[in-house]
Design a protein around this motif. Structure first.
Motif, mmCIF file in Angstrom:
data_model
loop_
_atom_site.group_PDB
_atom_site.id
_atom_site.type_symbol
_atom_site.label_atom_id
_atom_site.label_comp_id
_atom_site.label_asym_id
_atom_site.label_seq_id
_atom_site.Cartn_x
_atom_site.Cartn_y
_atom_site.Cartn_z
ATOM 1 N N GLN A 103 122.373 53.401 -2.941
ATOM 2 C CA GLN A 103 122.735 54.764 -3.070
ATOM 3 C C GLN A 103 121.217 55.821 -1.969
ATOM 4 O O GLN A 103 120.218 55.417 -2.440
ATOM 5 N N GLU A 104 121.631 56.564 -0.850
ATOM 6 C CA GLU A 104 120.525 57.180 -0.200
ATOM 7 C C GLU A 104 119.821 58.052 -1.291
ATOM 8 O O GLU A 104 118.017 58.111 -1.194
ATOM 9 N N GLU A 105 120.114 58.782 -2.742
ATOM 10 C CA GLU A 105 119.568 59.365 -2.671
ATOM 11 C C GLU A 105 118.545 58.870 -3.987
ATOM 12 O O GLU A 105 117.566 59.505 -3.740
ATOM 13 N N THR A 106 118.625 57.251 -3.905
ATOM 14 C CA THR A 106 117.955 56.443 -5.553
ATOM 15 C C THR A 106 116.506 55.943 -4.129
ATOM 16 O O THR A 106 116.802 55.310 -3.040
ATOM 17 N N HIS A 107 115.169 56.901 -4.118
ATOM 18 C CA HIS A 107 114.628 56.544 -3.361
ATOM 19 C C HIS A 107 113.471 55.825 -4.054
ATOM 20 O O HIS A 107 113.035 54.623 -3.495
ATOM 21 N N LYS A 108 113.173 56.129 -5.571
ATOM 22 C CA LYS A 108 112.073 54.816 -5.792
ATOM 23 C C LYS A 108 112.361 54.615 -7.623
ATOM 24 O O LYS A 108 112.914 56.157 -8.192
ATOM 25 N N ALA A 109 112.838 53.359 -8.283
ATOM 26 C CA ALA A 109 113.881 53.306 -9.124
ATOM 27 C C ALA A 109 113.460 52.436 -10.478
ATOM 28 O O ALA A 109 112.647 51.262 -9.347
ATOM 29 N N ILE A 110 112.973 52.545 -11.530
ATOM 30 C CA ILE A 110 112.796 51.875 -12.524
ATOM 31 C C ILE A 110 113.894 51.368 -12.707
ATOM 32 O O ILE A 110 114.481 52.071 -13.514
ATOM 33 N N VAL A 111 113.854 50.151 -12.614
ATOM 34 C CA VAL A 111 115.068 49.283 -14.104
ATOM 35 C C VAL A 111 114.070 48.509 -15.011
ATOM 36 O O VAL A 111 113.864 47.729 -15.024
ATOM 37 N N PHE A 112 115.223 48.881 -16.378
ATOM 38 C CA PHE A 112 114.354 48.501 -17.896
ATOM 39 C C PHE A 112 115.420 47.299 -18.205
ATOM 40 O O PHE A 112 116.319 47.201 -18.545
ATOM 41 N N VAL A 113 114.490 46.547 -18.851
ATOM 42 C CA VAL A 113 115.377 44.803 -19.332
ATOM 43 C C VAL A 113 114.691 44.760 -20.263
ATOM 44 O O VAL A 113 113.922 45.012 -20.400
ATOM 45 N N LYS A 114 115.554 44.328 -21.414
ATOM 46 C CA LYS A 114 114.489 43.574 -22.557
ATOM 47 C C LYS A 114 114.110 42.654 -23.098
ATOM 48 O O LYS A 114 113.102 42.842 -23.648
#
Length: 405
Positions: free
Chosen positions: A242-253
Protein backbone atom coordinates in the motif's frame (compact mmCIF):
# COMPACT_ATOMS: atom_id res chain seq x y z
CA UNK A 1 11.16 27.32 27.68
CA UNK A 2 13.97 27.58 25.12
CA UNK A 3 17.41 25.95 25.08
CA UNK A 4 18.92 29.42 25.65
CA UNK A 5 17.35 29.44 29.12
CA UNK A 6 19.08 26.22 30.18
CA UNK A 7 22.47 27.78 30.99
CA UNK A 8 24.35 25.79 28.33
CA UNK A 9 27.68 26.66 26.69
CA UNK A 10 27.57 28.53 23.35
CA UNK A 11 29.20 25.53 21.63
CA UNK A 12 26.33 23.28 22.71
CA UNK A 13 23.64 25.82 21.86
CA UNK A 14 25.11 26.19 18.38
CA UNK A 15 25.03 22.42 17.90
CA UNK A 16 21.43 22.22 19.12
CA UNK A 17 20.46 24.89 16.60
CA UNK A 18 22.34 23.16 13.76
CA UNK A 19 20.59 19.86 14.51
CA UNK A 20 17.27 21.66 14.25
CA UNK A 21 15.89 21.38 17.79
CA UNK A 22 13.47 24.25 18.40
CA UNK A 23 12.69 23.90 22.11
CA UNK A 24 13.40 21.35 24.83
CA UNK A 25 10.90 18.53 25.36
CA UNK A 26 9.23 17.88 28.70
CA UNK A 27 11.85 15.37 29.88
CA UNK A 28 14.66 17.75 28.81
CA UNK A 29 13.13 20.72 30.63
CA UNK A 30 12.87 18.74 33.87
CA UNK A 31 16.13 16.79 33.68
CA UNK A 32 18.76 19.24 32.37
CA UNK A 33 18.54 21.89 35.15
CA UNK A 34 18.53 19.21 37.88
CA UNK A 35 21.50 17.41 36.31
CA UNK A 36 23.49 20.62 35.87
CA UNK A 37 23.19 21.13 39.63
CA UNK A 38 24.82 17.74 40.20
CA UNK A 39 21.80 15.81 41.46
CA UNK A 40 21.33 12.08 41.08
CA UNK A 41 18.29 11.49 38.85
CA UNK A 42 15.75 8.70 38.45
CA UNK A 43 13.76 9.55 35.33
CA UNK A 44 10.84 7.79 33.70
CA UNK A 45 9.80 8.82 30.22
CA UNK A 46 8.51 6.96 27.15
CA UNK A 47 10.93 6.31 24.31
CA UNK A 48 10.93 8.88 21.53
CA UNK A 49 10.50 11.89 23.84
CA UNK A 50 14.09 13.17 23.81
CA UNK A 51 15.64 11.53 26.87
CA UNK A 52 18.98 10.93 25.11
CA UNK A 53 19.53 14.67 24.72
CA UNK A 54 18.27 15.11 28.29
CA UNK A 55 21.31 13.31 29.72
CA UNK A 56 23.86 14.16 26.99
CA UNK A 57 23.63 17.94 27.26
CA UNK A 58 24.33 18.17 31.04
CA UNK A 59 27.08 15.54 30.71
CA UNK A 60 28.82 17.49 27.91
CA UNK A 61 28.35 20.75 29.83
CA UNK A 62 30.10 19.20 32.84
CA UNK A 63 33.08 18.21 30.67
CA UNK A 64 33.33 21.78 29.35
CA UNK A 65 32.97 23.37 32.81
CA UNK A 66 35.62 21.11 34.35
CA UNK A 67 38.36 20.42 31.76
CA UNK A 68 40.53 17.34 32.15
CA UNK A 69 43.65 17.90 34.29
CA UNK A 70 45.25 14.46 34.15
CA UNK A 71 45.40 11.78 31.44
CA UNK A 72 43.07 8.86 31.93
CA UNK A 73 39.96 6.94 31.00
CA UNK A 74 36.38 8.17 30.44
CA UNK A 75 34.98 10.86 32.74
CA UNK A 76 31.40 10.28 31.54
CA UNK A 77 30.25 6.68 31.18
CA UNK A 78 26.92 5.92 29.48
CA UNK A 79 25.62 2.35 29.64
CA UNK A 80 23.10 1.07 27.07
CA UNK A 81 21.52 -2.40 26.83
CA UNK A 82 22.16 -3.01 23.12
CA UNK A 83 24.74 -2.30 20.43
CA UNK A 84 22.30 -0.38 18.25
CA UNK A 85 21.23 1.93 21.07
CA UNK A 86 24.88 2.48 22.05
CA UNK A 87 25.77 3.58 18.51
CA UNK A 88 22.72 5.84 18.31
CA UNK A 89 23.67 7.55 21.59
CA UNK A 90 27.26 7.96 20.36
CA UNK A 91 26.02 9.44 17.08
CA UNK A 92 23.83 11.93 18.96
CA UNK A 93 26.70 12.84 21.29
CA UNK A 94 28.99 13.43 18.30
CA UNK A 95 26.49 15.89 16.80
CA UNK A 96 26.08 17.77 20.09
CA UNK A 97 29.86 17.93 20.71
CA UNK A 98 30.66 18.98 17.12
CA UNK A 99 31.91 22.43 18.17
CA UNK A 100 34.07 21.18 21.06
CA UNK A 101 37.39 19.36 21.37
CA UNK A 102 35.88 16.56 23.46
CA UNK A 103 36.84 12.98 22.59
CA UNK A 104 34.03 10.46 22.44
CA UNK A 105 34.14 6.68 22.16
CA UNK A 106 31.81 3.69 21.84
CA UNK A 107 32.44 0.07 22.88
CA UNK A 108 30.11 -2.83 22.12
CA UNK A 109 30.20 -6.54 21.50
CA UNK A 110 30.33 -7.89 17.97
CA UNK A 111 33.30 -5.66 17.12
CA UNK A 112 36.92 -6.75 16.79
CA UNK A 113 38.82 -6.09 20.03
CA UNK A 114 41.56 -4.25 18.16
CA UNK A 115 39.04 -1.61 17.07
CA UNK A 116 38.76 -0.43 20.69
CA UNK A 117 42.50 -0.17 21.27
CA UNK A 118 42.71 3.51 20.34
CA UNK A 119 39.93 4.44 22.78
CA UNK A 120 41.95 3.07 25.69
CA UNK A 121 45.33 4.39 24.58
CA UNK A 122 44.19 8.01 24.24
CA UNK A 123 42.39 10.25 26.71
CA UNK A 124 38.67 9.68 26.40
CA UNK A 125 36.10 12.16 27.73
CA UNK A 126 32.81 10.35 27.11
CA UNK A 127 32.33 6.62 26.57
CA UNK A 128 29.15 4.81 25.50
CA UNK A 129 29.24 1.06 26.15
CA UNK A 130 27.23 -2.11 26.46
CA UNK A 131 27.73 -3.90 29.81
CA UNK A 132 28.92 -7.26 28.48
CA UNK A 133 31.90 -5.99 26.50
CA UNK A 134 32.85 -3.36 29.10
CA UNK A 135 32.93 -6.07 31.77
CA UNK A 136 35.47 -7.98 29.69
CA UNK A 137 37.73 -4.92 29.63
CA UNK A 138 37.29 -4.41 33.38
CA UNK A 139 38.24 -8.04 34.03
CA UNK A 140 41.38 -7.75 31.88
CA UNK A 141 42.19 -4.33 33.39
CA UNK A 142 42.13 -2.64 29.98
CA UNK A 143 39.59 -0.21 31.39
CA UNK A 144 39.27 1.41 34.80
CA UNK A 145 36.19 3.25 36.02
CA UNK A 146 37.86 5.26 38.81
CA UNK A 147 37.90 8.39 36.61
CA UNK A 148 34.15 8.30 35.93
CA UNK A 149 32.54 11.49 37.24
CA UNK A 150 29.08 11.05 35.69
CA UNK A 151 27.43 7.64 35.24
CA UNK A 152 24.35 7.30 33.03
CA UNK A 153 22.30 4.12 32.75
CA UNK A 154 19.87 4.28 29.85
CA UNK A 155 16.84 1.99 29.51
CA UNK A 156 17.49 0.47 32.92
CA UNK A 157 14.29 -1.57 32.77
CA UNK A 158 15.42 -3.39 29.65
CA UNK A 159 18.94 -3.72 31.02
CA UNK A 160 17.56 -5.66 33.99
CA UNK A 161 15.13 -7.67 31.84
CA UNK A 162 18.07 -8.81 29.71
CA UNK A 163 19.86 -10.17 32.79
CA UNK A 164 22.57 -7.51 33.19
CA UNK A 165 22.00 -6.87 36.91
CA UNK A 166 25.32 -8.43 37.97
CA UNK A 167 27.32 -6.54 35.34
CA UNK A 168 25.63 -3.25 36.17
CA UNK A 169 26.23 -3.71 39.88
CA UNK A 170 29.93 -4.39 39.25
CA UNK A 171 30.29 -1.37 36.95
CA UNK A 172 28.57 0.99 39.39
CA UNK A 173 30.78 -0.31 42.18
CA UNK A 174 33.88 0.34 40.05
CA UNK A 175 32.67 3.90 39.35
CA UNK A 176 32.49 4.69 43.06
CA UNK A 177 34.28 8.05 42.69
CA UNK A 178 31.48 9.50 40.55
CA UNK A 179 29.98 12.89 41.38
CA UNK A 180 26.47 11.90 40.37
CA UNK A 181 24.49 9.37 38.35
CA UNK A 182 21.42 9.37 36.14
CA UNK A 183 19.16 6.37 35.60
CA UNK A 184 16.55 6.42 32.83
CA UNK A 185 13.73 3.96 32.30
CA UNK A 186 10.74 3.81 29.94
CA UNK A 187 8.64 2.41 32.78
CA UNK A 188 8.81 1.99 36.55
CA UNK A 189 6.11 -0.69 36.71
CA UNK A 190 8.64 -3.26 37.87
CA UNK A 191 9.99 -3.10 41.43
CA UNK A 192 13.35 -4.27 40.07
CA UNK A 193 14.16 -0.83 38.65
CA UNK A 194 13.40 0.99 41.88
CA UNK A 195 15.36 -1.55 43.95
CA UNK A 196 18.34 -1.17 41.64
CA UNK A 197 18.02 2.62 41.78
CA UNK A 198 18.10 2.47 45.60
CA UNK A 199 21.48 0.71 45.39
CA UNK A 200 22.98 3.00 42.75
CA UNK A 201 21.57 6.49 43.33
CA UNK A 202 22.10 8.84 46.25
CA UNK A 203 18.97 10.80 47.26
CA UNK A 204 17.82 11.09 43.64
CA UNK A 205 15.36 13.57 42.17
CA UNK A 206 12.48 11.58 40.72
CA UNK A 207 11.23 12.77 37.34
CA UNK A 208 8.02 11.27 35.98
CA UNK A 209 7.74 13.18 32.73
CA UNK A 210 4.28 12.88 31.25
CA UNK A 211 4.84 14.41 27.83
CA UNK A 212 2.00 16.25 26.08
CA UNK A 213 0.29 14.78 23.03
CA UNK A 214 2.51 16.89 20.77
CA UNK A 215 5.51 14.82 21.96
CA UNK A 216 4.01 11.36 22.33
CA UNK A 217 2.31 11.08 18.97
CA UNK A 218 -0.61 8.78 18.22
CA UNK A 219 -0.58 5.09 17.30
CA UNK A 220 -3.63 3.82 15.42
CA UNK A 221 -4.03 0.12 16.21
CA UNK A 222 -6.13 -2.58 14.60
CA UNK A 223 -6.14 -6.28 13.78
CA UNK A 224 -6.92 -8.41 10.72
CA UNK A 225 -8.32 -11.89 11.29
CA UNK A 226 -6.57 -14.57 9.21
CA UNK A 227 -8.04 -17.97 8.32
CA UNK A 228 -4.65 -19.67 7.98
CA UNK A 229 -0.97 -19.06 7.18
CA UNK A 230 -1.63 -18.50 3.45
CA UNK A 231 -4.36 -15.95 4.18
CA UNK A 232 -2.14 -14.19 6.71
CA UNK A 233 0.73 -13.87 4.24
CA UNK A 234 -1.64 -12.45 1.59
CA UNK A 235 -2.78 -9.83 4.12
CA UNK A 236 0.84 -8.89 4.89
CA UNK A 237 1.80 -8.47 1.21
CA UNK A 238 -1.28 -6.32 0.61
CA UNK A 239 -0.40 -4.02 3.54
CA UNK A 240 3.28 -3.73 2.57
CA UNK A 241 2.39 -2.78 -1.01
CA UNK A 242 0.00 0.00 0.00
CA UNK A 243 1.17 3.54 -0.79
CA UNK A 244 0.92 4.77 2.80
CA UNK A 245 3.33 2.07 4.01
CA UNK A 246 6.59 4.01 3.72
CA UNK A 247 8.70 2.34 6.39
CA UNK A 248 7.55 -0.83 8.20
CA UNK A 249 8.97 -3.22 10.80
CA UNK A 250 7.49 -6.73 10.62
CA UNK A 251 7.88 -8.76 13.83
CA UNK A 252 8.14 -12.55 13.93
CA UNK A 253 8.77 -14.94 16.83
CA UNK A 254 11.81 -16.95 15.78
CA UNK A 255 14.79 -16.94 13.43
CA UNK A 256 13.30 -19.88 11.54
CA UNK A 257 10.08 -17.95 10.94
CA UNK A 258 12.12 -14.95 9.87
CA UNK A 259 14.06 -16.87 7.23
CA UNK A 260 10.88 -18.44 5.83
CA UNK A 261 9.09 -15.09 5.64
CA UNK A 262 12.02 -13.35 3.94
CA UNK A 263 12.00 -15.95 1.16
CA UNK A 264 8.24 -15.59 0.74
CA UNK A 265 8.43 -11.78 0.56
CA UNK A 266 11.24 -11.85 -1.98
CA UNK A 267 9.17 -14.19 -4.17
CA UNK A 268 6.45 -11.49 -4.13
CA UNK A 269 8.97 -8.79 -5.15
CA UNK A 270 8.86 -7.14 -1.71
CA UNK A 271 12.34 -5.80 -1.01
CA UNK A 272 13.30 -6.18 2.61
CA UNK A 273 16.18 -6.34 5.06
CA UNK A 274 16.24 -8.36 8.24
CA UNK A 275 17.70 -8.57 11.73
CA UNK A 276 18.21 -11.81 13.61
CA UNK A 277 20.07 -12.93 16.72
CA UNK A 278 23.83 -13.66 16.52
CA UNK A 279 24.14 -11.55 13.37
CA UNK A 280 27.59 -9.99 12.75
CA UNK A 281 27.63 -6.36 13.83
CA UNK A 282 28.73 -4.99 10.46
CA UNK A 283 25.79 -6.73 8.75
CA UNK A 284 23.38 -5.48 11.42
CA UNK A 285 24.53 -1.89 10.99
CA UNK A 286 24.34 -2.17 7.20
CA UNK A 287 20.77 -3.55 7.37
CA UNK A 288 19.67 -0.77 9.70
CA UNK A 289 21.37 1.89 7.56
CA UNK A 290 19.58 0.74 4.39
CA UNK A 291 16.25 0.74 6.22
CA UNK A 292 16.93 4.08 7.89
CA UNK A 293 17.90 5.74 4.61
CA UNK A 294 14.88 4.38 2.77
CA UNK A 295 16.75 2.04 0.39
CA UNK A 296 14.37 -0.68 1.57
CA UNK A 297 11.06 0.06 3.25
CA UNK A 298 10.57 -3.24 5.09
CA UNK A 299 12.62 -4.60 8.00
CA UNK A 300 11.79 -8.10 9.29
CA UNK A 301 13.01 -8.77 12.83
CA UNK A 302 12.69 -10.89 15.94
CA UNK A 303 12.19 -9.19 19.31
CA UNK A 304 15.71 -9.99 20.49
CA UNK A 305 17.32 -8.71 17.29
CA UNK A 306 15.25 -5.51 17.23
CA UNK A 307 16.12 -4.37 20.77
CA UNK A 308 17.59 -0.90 20.83
CA UNK A 309 16.48 0.17 17.36
CA UNK A 310 15.58 3.85 17.41
CA UNK A 311 14.68 4.94 13.88
CA UNK A 312 12.64 7.99 12.96
CA UNK A 313 9.67 8.00 10.59
CA UNK A 314 8.61 4.36 10.97
CA UNK A 315 5.05 4.46 9.65
CA UNK A 316 3.98 0.89 10.42
CA UNK A 317 4.66 -1.84 12.95
CA UNK A 318 3.18 -5.17 11.85
CA UNK A 319 2.85 -8.10 14.21
CA UNK A 320 3.06 -11.02 11.78
CA UNK A 321 3.45 -13.19 14.86
CA UNK A 322 1.94 -11.97 18.10
CA UNK A 323 4.45 -11.61 20.97
CA UNK A 324 4.52 -13.92 23.98
CA UNK A 325 3.40 -11.21 26.41
CA UNK A 326 1.37 -8.00 26.36
CA UNK A 327 4.22 -5.76 27.55
CA UNK A 328 6.34 -6.88 24.57
CA UNK A 329 3.46 -5.82 22.33
CA UNK A 330 3.64 -2.32 23.81
CA UNK A 331 7.43 -2.20 23.27
CA UNK A 332 6.98 -3.31 19.67
CA UNK A 333 4.40 -0.73 18.67
CA UNK A 334 6.43 1.97 20.42
CA UNK A 335 8.81 1.90 17.42
CA UNK A 336 6.34 4.07 15.54
CA UNK A 337 4.69 7.44 16.36
CA UNK A 338 7.88 8.86 17.85
CA UNK A 339 8.57 12.53 18.61
CA UNK A 340 4.92 13.51 18.23
CA UNK A 341 4.34 11.84 14.86
CA UNK A 342 1.54 9.46 13.92
CA UNK A 343 1.96 5.75 13.34
CA UNK A 344 0.07 2.53 12.66
CA UNK A 345 0.27 -0.83 14.43
CA UNK A 346 -1.38 -3.81 12.72
CA UNK A 347 -1.63 -7.36 14.08
CA UNK A 348 -2.43 -10.37 11.88
CA UNK A 349 -4.43 -12.80 14.00
CA UNK A 350 -4.95 -16.52 13.51
CA UNK A 351 -7.21 -18.57 15.79
CA UNK A 352 -4.37 -19.44 18.20
CA UNK A 353 -3.57 -15.72 18.67
CA UNK A 354 -7.02 -14.72 19.98
CA UNK A 355 -6.08 -15.30 23.63
CA UNK A 356 -3.09 -12.98 23.30
CA UNK A 357 -5.31 -10.30 21.75
CA UNK A 358 -7.50 -10.43 24.85
CA UNK A 359 -4.42 -10.08 27.09
CA UNK A 360 -3.18 -7.08 25.10
CA UNK A 361 -6.58 -5.41 25.31
CA UNK A 362 -6.66 -5.87 29.09
CA UNK A 363 -3.06 -4.66 29.47
CA UNK A 364 -3.55 -1.54 27.31
CA UNK A 365 -7.12 -0.99 28.51
CA UNK A 366 -8.43 -0.53 24.97
CA UNK A 367 -10.29 -2.56 22.40
CA UNK A 368 -8.34 -3.26 19.21
CA UNK A 369 -10.42 -2.50 16.14
CA UNK A 370 -11.22 -5.34 13.74
CA UNK A 371 -10.78 -4.45 10.07
CA UNK A 372 -11.01 -6.27 6.76
CA UNK A 373 -9.33 -5.78 3.38
CA UNK A 374 -11.60 -5.99 0.37
CA UNK A 375 -10.97 -9.27 -1.41
CA UNK A 376 -9.24 -10.78 1.65
CA UNK A 377 -12.13 -11.07 4.09
CA UNK A 378 -11.75 -13.93 6.59
CA UNK A 379 -14.12 -16.88 6.40
CA UNK A 380 -14.18 -17.68 10.11
CA UNK A 381 -15.58 -15.52 12.90
CA UNK A 382 -13.49 -14.60 15.93
CA UNK A 383 -13.54 -17.32 18.57
CA UNK A 384 -15.03 -16.43 21.92
CA UNK A 385 -13.00 -17.52 24.91
CA UNK A 386 -15.26 -18.39 27.82
CA UNK A 387 -13.67 -18.91 31.22
CA UNK A 388 -14.73 -22.10 32.94
CA UNK A 389 -16.75 -21.58 36.08
CA UNK A 390 -15.18 -22.84 39.28
CA UNK A 391 -17.01 -25.83 40.79
CA UNK A 392 -17.50 -25.66 44.53
CA UNK A 393 -18.87 -27.80 47.37
CA UNK A 394 -20.24 -31.33 46.79
CA UNK A 395 -20.00 -30.97 43.02
CA UNK A 396 -16.25 -30.34 43.32
CA UNK A 397 -15.81 -33.53 45.38
CA UNK A 398 -17.66 -35.57 42.72
CA UNK A 399 -15.34 -34.18 40.04
CA UNK A 400 -12.27 -35.17 42.09
CA UNK A 401 -13.64 -38.69 42.61
CA UNK A 402 -14.25 -39.10 38.88
CA UNK A 403 -10.68 -37.99 38.14
CA UNK A 404 -9.29 -40.51 40.65
CA UNK A 405 -11.34 -43.36 39.13
Amino acid sequence: MTFDELDLAPELLKAVKNIGYKKPTTIQQETIPAALEGNDILACSPTGTGKTVAFLLPALQHLLDFPRRNPGFARVLIMAPTRELAYQIHEQATLLAANTHLKLGVITGGINYGSHKEIFEKNNDLLVATPGRLMEYLETENFHAEDVEILVIDEADRMLDMGFRGEMQRITDEARNRRHAMLFSATLESNAVEKFADQVLNDPIGIMAEPPKSETGKITQWIHLADDAHHKFALLVNILKQEETHKAIVFVKTRERLQTLIGQLQSEDVRCNWLQGEMPQDKRLKAIEKFQNGWVKVLVATDVAARGIDIDDITHVINYDMPRSADVYVHRIGRTARAGKKGTAISLIEAHDVRMVAKVERFTDQKLKRRVIEGLKPRYKEARIVKKKKVKGKAAKKVKLKKKK
